[in-house]
Design an enzyme around this catalytic site. Structure first.
Site, PDB file in Angstrom:
ATOM      1  N   ASP A   9       0.850  -1.200   0.000  1.00 12.53           N
ATOM      2  CA  ASP A   9       0.000   0.000   0.000  1.00 12.53           C
ATOM      3  C   ASP A   9       0.877   1.238   0.000  1.00 12.53           C
ATOM      4  OD1 ASP A   9      -2.224  -1.639   0.072  1.00 12.53           O
ATOM      5  OD2 ASP A   9      -2.481  -1.489   2.239  1.00 12.53           O
ATOM      6  N   LYS A  31       0.881  -8.258  -1.276  1.00 12.60           N
ATOM      7  CA  LYS A  31      -0.518  -7.992  -1.591  1.00 12.60           C
ATOM      8  C   LYS A  31      -0.625  -6.750  -2.472  1.00 12.60           C
ATOM      9  CE  LYS A  31      -3.681  -6.139   1.299  1.00 12.60           C
ATOM     10  NZ  LYS A  31      -4.460  -5.183   0.500  1.00 12.60           N
ATOM     11  N   ASP A  58      -5.574  -8.318  -4.215  1.00 15.46           N
ATOM     12  CA  ASP A  58      -6.675  -7.952  -3.313  1.00 15.46           C
ATOM     13  C   ASP A  58      -7.617  -7.014  -4.058  1.00 15.46           C
ATOM     14  OD1 ASP A  58      -8.189  -7.461  -1.038  1.00 15.46           O
ATOM     15  OD2 ASP A  58      -6.754  -6.058  -0.164  1.00 15.46           O
ATOM     16  N   LYS A  60     -10.917  -7.471  -4.334  1.00 12.45           N
ATOM     17  CA  LYS A  60     -12.233  -7.440  -3.647  1.00 12.45           C
ATOM     18  C   LYS A  60     -13.366  -7.254  -4.647  1.00 12.45           C
ATOM     19  CE  LYS A  60     -10.815  -5.752   0.902  1.00 12.45           C
ATOM     20  NZ  LYS A  60      -9.476  -5.224   0.667  1.00 12.45           N
ATOM     21  N   HIS A  62     -16.794  -7.432  -6.584  1.00 16.92           N
ATOM     22  CA  HIS A  62     -18.195  -7.482  -6.126  1.00 16.92           C
ATOM     23  C   HIS A  62     -19.050  -6.876  -7.236  1.00 16.92           C
ATOM     24  CE1 HIS A  62     -21.186  -6.555  -2.584  1.00 16.92           C
ATOM     25  NE2 HIS A  62     -21.739  -7.197  -3.589  1.00 16.92           N
ATOM     26  N   ASP A  63     -19.625  -7.738  -8.079  1.00 16.52           N
ATOM     27  CA  ASP A  63     -20.419  -7.265  -9.216  1.00 16.52           C
ATOM     28  C   ASP A  63     -21.302  -8.429  -9.651  1.00 16.52           C
ATOM     29  OD1 ASP A  63     -21.245  -5.871 -11.627  1.00 16.52           O
ATOM     30  OD2 ASP A  63     -19.378  -4.746 -11.556  1.00 16.52           O
ATOM     31  N   ILE A  64     -21.945  -8.322 -10.801  1.00 16.23           N
ATOM     32  CA  ILE A  64     -22.772  -9.442 -11.259  1.00 16.23           C
ATOM     33  C   ILE A  64     -21.837 -10.599 -11.653  1.00 16.23           C
ATOM     34  CG2 ILE A  64     -24.718  -8.004 -11.966  1.00 16.23           C
ATOM     35  CD1 ILE A  64     -23.753  -8.293 -14.874  1.00 16.23           C
ATOM     36  N   PRO A  65     -22.334 -11.848 -11.598  1.00 17.34           N
ATOM     37  CA  PRO A  65     -21.450 -13.002 -11.819  1.00 17.34           C
ATOM     38  C   PRO A  65     -20.623 -12.941 -13.102  1.00 17.34           C
ATOM     39  CG  PRO A  65     -23.550 -13.742 -10.948  1.00 17.34           C
ATOM     40  CD  PRO A  65     -23.702 -12.270 -11.194  1.00 17.34           C
ATOM     41  N   THR A  67     -19.558 -10.393 -14.875  1.00 21.86           N
ATOM     42  CA  THR A  67     -18.511  -9.371 -14.821  1.00 21.86           C
ATOM     43  C   THR A  67     -17.367  -9.824 -13.909  1.00 21.86           C
ATOM     44  OG1 THR A  67     -20.173  -7.682 -15.199  1.00 21.86           O
ATOM     45  CG2 THR A  67     -18.098  -6.925 -14.275  1.00 21.86           C
ATOM     46  N   THR A 122     -12.298  -5.750   8.383  1.00 19.18           N
ATOM     47  CA  THR A 122     -11.790  -5.603   9.758  1.00 19.18           C
ATOM     48  C   THR A 122     -11.929  -4.168  10.278  1.00 19.18           C
ATOM     49  OG1 THR A 122      -9.622  -5.510   8.697  1.00 19.18           O
ATOM     50  CG2 THR A 122     -10.184  -7.539   9.828  1.00 19.18           C
ATOM     51  N   ARG A 183      -1.826  -6.051  14.245  1.00 17.31           N
ATOM     52  CA  ARG A 183      -1.037  -4.973  14.829  1.00 17.31           C
ATOM     53  C   ARG A 183      -0.105  -5.530  15.899  1.00 17.31           C
ATOM     54  NH1 ARG A 183      -2.256  -2.897  10.993  1.00 17.31           N
ATOM     55  NH2 ARG A 183      -3.352  -0.961  10.582  1.00 17.31           N
ATOM     56  N   GLN A 192      -8.378   0.507  11.481  1.00 13.32           N
ATOM     57  CA  GLN A 192      -8.779  -0.881  11.755  1.00 13.32           C
ATOM     58  C   GLN A 192      -9.456  -0.976  13.118  1.00 13.32           C
ATOM     59  OE1 GLN A 192      -8.740  -3.075   9.568  1.00 13.32           O
ATOM     60  NE2 GLN A 192      -6.847  -3.156   8.369  1.00 13.32           N
ATOM     61  N   GLY A 212       0.137  -4.321   6.666  1.00 13.08           N
ATOM     62  CA  GLY A 212       0.460  -3.180   5.812  1.00 13.08           C
ATOM     63  C   GLY A 212       1.292  -2.172   6.553  1.00 13.08           C
ATOM     64  N   ARG A 213       0.629  -1.124   7.074  1.00 15.24           N
ATOM     65  CA  ARG A 213       1.343   0.020   7.662  1.00 15.24           C
ATOM     66  C   ARG A 213       2.390  -0.309   8.720  1.00 15.24           C
ATOM     67  NH1 ARG A 213      -4.372   2.951   8.019  1.00 15.24           N
ATOM     68  NH2 ARG A 213      -4.863   0.727   8.154  1.00 15.24           N
TER      69      ARG A 213
HETATM   70  O1  C5P Z   1      -2.080  -1.113   6.995  1.00 11.61           O
HETATM   71  P1  C5P Z   1      -2.922  -2.306   7.402  1.00 11.61           P
HETATM   72  O2  C5P Z   1      -2.105  -3.394   8.076  1.00 11.61           O
HETATM   73  O3  C5P Z   1      -4.149  -1.919   8.171  1.00 11.61           O
HETATM   74  O4  C5P Z   1      -3.387  -2.908   6.001  1.00 11.61           O
HETATM   75  C1  C5P Z   1      -4.311  -3.951   5.881  1.00 11.61           C
HETATM   76  C2  C5P Z   1      -4.505  -4.265   4.433  1.00 11.61           C
HETATM   77  O5  C5P Z   1      -5.421  -5.333   4.327  1.00 11.61           O
HETATM   78  C3  C5P Z   1      -5.071  -3.117   3.597  1.00 11.61           C
HETATM   79  O6  C5P Z   1      -4.451  -3.184   2.321  1.00 11.61           O
HETATM   80  C4  C5P Z   1      -6.543  -3.423   3.478  1.00 11.61           C
HETATM   81  O7  C5P Z   1      -7.080  -3.004   2.242  1.00 11.61           O
HETATM   82  C5  C5P Z   1      -6.548  -4.951   3.557  1.00 11.61           C
HETATM   83  N1  C5P Z   1      -7.778  -5.547   4.078  1.00 11.61           N
HETATM   84  C6  C5P Z   1      -8.331  -5.248   5.310  1.00 11.61           C
HETATM   85  N2  C5P Z   1      -9.486  -5.843   5.721  1.00 11.61           N
HETATM   86  C7  C5P Z   1     -10.081  -6.735   4.972  1.00 11.61           C
HETATM   87  C8  C5P Z   1      -9.533  -7.067   3.722  1.00 11.61           C
HETATM   88  C9  C5P Z   1      -8.359  -6.463   3.319  1.00 11.61           C
HETATM   89  O8  C5P Z   1      -7.758  -4.466   6.040  1.00 11.61           O
HETATM   90  N3  C5P Z   1     -11.168  -7.352   5.417  1.00 11.61           N
END
Ligand code: C5P
Length: 238
Positions: A9, A31, A58, A60, A62-65, A67, A122, A183, A192, A212-213
């Site tokens: 990210d 990711k 990632d 994610k 979410h659309d019609i089957p 597509t 989350t 975390r 989060q 991520g972060r």
């Molecule tokens: O920076 P952080 O650790 O919060 O990043 C979490 C990553 O996981 C982000 O890229 C976010 O889009 C992804 N994610 C999420 N929750 C989900 C699915 C994916 O946080 N349910």
């Protein structure tokens, strides 16, 4: 053995490539989410192919089957290890995604990617869920969507580590769990809400931990990733 997934990210391909280089000695999955996919998807896929690292798209979906199936076929050509869709897209959409992934991989002579269904983000609390019309708490919603995802042929679900024990208890240990919202103790939660430490996620039975972060914004991403990996190893259930 649970695996660590690092979310790329970051806003530019140079930063994403630098991160991959810095972490190269570790066995990780990267990711590619909205920021990297929309910003510089083709470039980062070529770079990862060159460097032979595994990735998770990632998207994610979410659309019609139809597509979603067409989108999945485009994503599979990148040789990805995991793709994901939203379970709220429903049974027919999930099934179409699973079939498209398998068909396209077969045409390419490749291994089909895992197809994971996102249950409850989350970042959502019980109040957030209720506000959009989903009654009950996160665990109840995640359980219901996980059951549907399994019936539709998905490999597993994206959920919070708080829900992994219940989901695996009901659907079996082979139904995989990929958990963001990780975390290390003492880190800021930011947006989060349903978070756990790496140790808690591994002890709960999570198969893939997405971070991520805490890594991308660390002053030393390599040292941070190594510390998370060793915390994960210590807590691995036997
Ligand atoms: O920076 P952080 O650790 O919060 O990043 C979490 C990553 O996981 C982000 O890229 C976010 O889009 C992804 N994610 C999420 N929750 C989900 C699915 C994916 O946080 N349910």
């Amino acid at each position: 053995m649970a695996q660590l997934v690092v979310a790329l990210d970051v806003p530019s391909p140079e930063e994403a490539e630098r991160l991959i280089d810095e972490l190269y000695e570790l066995d990780l999955i990267y990711k590619v989410g909205m920021e990297s996919l929309y910003g510089y998807g083709e470039r980062i896929f070529s770079y990862m192919e060159e460097r032979d690292v595994r990735h998770f798209i990632d998207a994610k979906l979410h659309d019609i089957p139809r597509t979603v199936a067409a989108g999945v076929k485009q994503l599979v050509r990148h040789g990805t290890h995991i793709i994901n869709i939203h379970a709220l897209g429903g049974r027919a959409m999930m099934r179409a995604a699973v079939e498209a992934a398998s068909e396209r991989a077969h045409e390419l002579g490749a291994t089909p990617p895992h197809v994971f269904a996102v249950t409850v983000l989350t970042s959502l609390s019980r109040d957030d869920l209720n506000e959009v019309g989903l009654g009950g708490n996160a665990v109840q919603n995640a359980m219901r969507l996980a059951q549907l995802a399994k019936e539709a042929g998905c490999t597993g679900v994206v959920c919070s580590a708080h829900e992994v024990r219940d989901i695996k208890g009901a659907l079996g240990a082979h139904f995989l769990a990929l958990t963001p919202g990780i975390r290390p103790a003492g880190e800021a939660h930011a947006d989060q809400k349903r978070v756990t430490t790496p140790a808690e996620a591994v002890s709960a039975g999570s198969d893939y931990l997405v971070v991520g972060r805490p890594i991308t914004q660390a002053s030393d991403p390599l040292a941070t990733a190594k510390a998370i990996l060793s915390e994960m190893q210590v807590c691995q259930p036997r």
